[in-house]
Design an enzyme around this catalytic site. Sequence first.
Site, short mmCIF file in Angstrom:
data_model
loop_
_atom_site.label_atom_id
_atom_site.label_comp_id
_atom_site.label_asym_id
_atom_site.label_seq_id
_atom_site.Cartn_x
_atom_site.Cartn_y
_atom_site.Cartn_z
N HIS A 35 -58.67 -8.86 20.90
CA HIS A 35 -57.61 -9.85 20.69
C HIS A 35 -57.62 -10.86 21.84
O HIS A 35 -57.60 -12.06 21.61
CB HIS A 35 -56.26 -9.15 20.59
CG HIS A 35 -55.14 -10.06 20.23
ND1 HIS A 35 -55.11 -10.78 19.06
CD2 HIS A 35 -53.99 -10.38 20.89
CE1 HIS A 35 -54.00 -11.51 19.00
NE2 HIS A 35 -53.30 -11.27 20.10
N HIS A 80 -56.67 -19.80 20.06
CA HIS A 80 -55.91 -18.76 19.36
C HIS A 80 -55.37 -19.33 18.06
O HIS A 80 -54.48 -20.18 18.07
CB HIS A 80 -54.78 -18.28 20.27
CG HIS A 80 -54.07 -17.06 19.79
ND1 HIS A 80 -54.34 -16.47 18.56
CD2 HIS A 80 -53.08 -16.31 20.35
CE1 HIS A 80 -53.56 -15.42 18.41
NE2 HIS A 80 -52.79 -15.30 19.47
N CYS A 88 -49.62 -12.92 14.91
CA CYS A 88 -51.05 -13.01 15.22
C CYS A 88 -51.84 -11.80 14.73
O CYS A 88 -53.06 -11.75 14.91
CB CYS A 88 -51.24 -13.22 16.72
SG CYS A 88 -50.27 -14.60 17.33
N GLU A 93 -54.40 -4.20 26.04
CA GLU A 93 -55.48 -3.92 25.09
C GLU A 93 -56.57 -3.09 25.75
O GLU A 93 -57.11 -2.16 25.14
CB GLU A 93 -56.07 -5.23 24.56
CG GLU A 93 -57.17 -5.00 23.52
CD GLU A 93 -57.68 -6.28 22.90
OE1 GLU A 93 -58.36 -6.20 21.86
OE2 GLU A 93 -57.40 -7.38 23.43
N LYS A 139 -61.77 -15.89 21.42
CA LYS A 139 -60.74 -16.93 21.56
C LYS A 139 -61.06 -17.86 22.73
O LYS A 139 -60.52 -18.97 22.80
CB LYS A 139 -59.37 -16.30 21.76
CG LYS A 139 -58.78 -15.65 20.52
CD LYS A 139 -57.38 -15.14 20.77
CE LYS A 139 -56.78 -14.48 19.53
NZ LYS A 139 -57.42 -13.21 19.19
#
Length: 414
Positions: free
Chosen positions: A304, A341, A164, A315, A336
């Site tokens: 993300h 995703h 990813c 994160e 997302k």
Amino acid sequence: MTRTAVITGLGATTPIGGDVPTFWANALKGVSGAATMEHDWVEQYDLPVTFAAELAVPTAEVLSRVEAKRQDPGTQMATVAAREAWKDSGLEGAEIDHDRLAVAFGTGIGGVWTLLDGWDTLRERGPRRVLPMTVPMLMPNGAAGALSLEFGARAGARTVVSACAAGTEALETALLLIRSGQADVVLCGAAEAAVHPLPMAAFAAMQALSKRNDDPQAASRPYDVDRDGFVLGEGAGVMVVESEEHAKARGARVYAELIGAAVSSDAHHITAPEPEGLGATRALRSALRGAGVDPSQVSHVNAHATSTPKGDAPEYLALKAVLGDHLDDVLVSATKSQTGHLLGASGAIESILTVLAVHHGTAPVTINLEHQDPEIPLNVVTGEPGRLPAGDRVALNNSFGFGGHNAVAVFRGV
């Protein structure tokens, strides 16, 4: 002298828009691309998760039948996005040195549809019925090869396969090609077409997917205390990354500068992120250092933010470690929540949103955040688009992938 890299063209096909203008408009509105899948194989295999974020505009509506037959779905998506980016850049029909044109592309899985369809054909109909194009269609570098052929890119057609993180890591490759002088123009992006019963079953088996079958549009909930996994998406995003000198010489319109990018690896676990976000922290610091940017200059982050219970918190810890108290003033978008995703392509489409955010001074919204996790006190954009400060706007795009891959790109508005 280090050359400056600029973004001159954008192209995308996503679950919330089949082109960049539609994608951007819907990202500002907070449109969800998640929906119940209408495929026979959902019932055939009794899949525990029955929804995904599929393309808003199927590639069959854009490409010819011959093109579609000779390309894996992922390469089809790459082709659609690349053609839009190329046209948007103004390079269509222009005289360029093709020996100075490169491709830097990413994917997380590659041609999974081609591989598994070929296996089914072999088992059910025998080796003589396996398509001759099977190998070039299934190989992970298939999209990079197809784009290099179509656009005449002879300075290299590189493929990044880092789960990813691939789409954002491809940007780091493009930046290195421009700064080193190996290329003047790089067609850069990523594509993923993994809404297939096997990946769906596998992600569900590892408890990675949300199971909100009764309410798909509310399933992706980054930072919400009730988040229970990500929504699988598909699509592609492509940028034309160009040296500033080359862009100026042809009078190109510039969206933003790509001023920094970096990668790191956790060396911690094959799927779980390092819980303190240490690998992500290294990537963030390296990207900002390479960009020559102080953390206090960052005004926006496209995070993300997959909506997984274990993935969102590290994160935040990384951003806090790097940006400190300034993080409270940084507008964070977790897109997302809208697109799902896209695995390897997530960083590509999210970087497009980041470029447009610094270009227009507007940050996309995050949807489905009803009860924010107190352990992740980010300044998340919800409800209405966020307004970024005037002047020299700097933004980050973060991408993290299975295998402990971390990639960060830094953009400055123009």
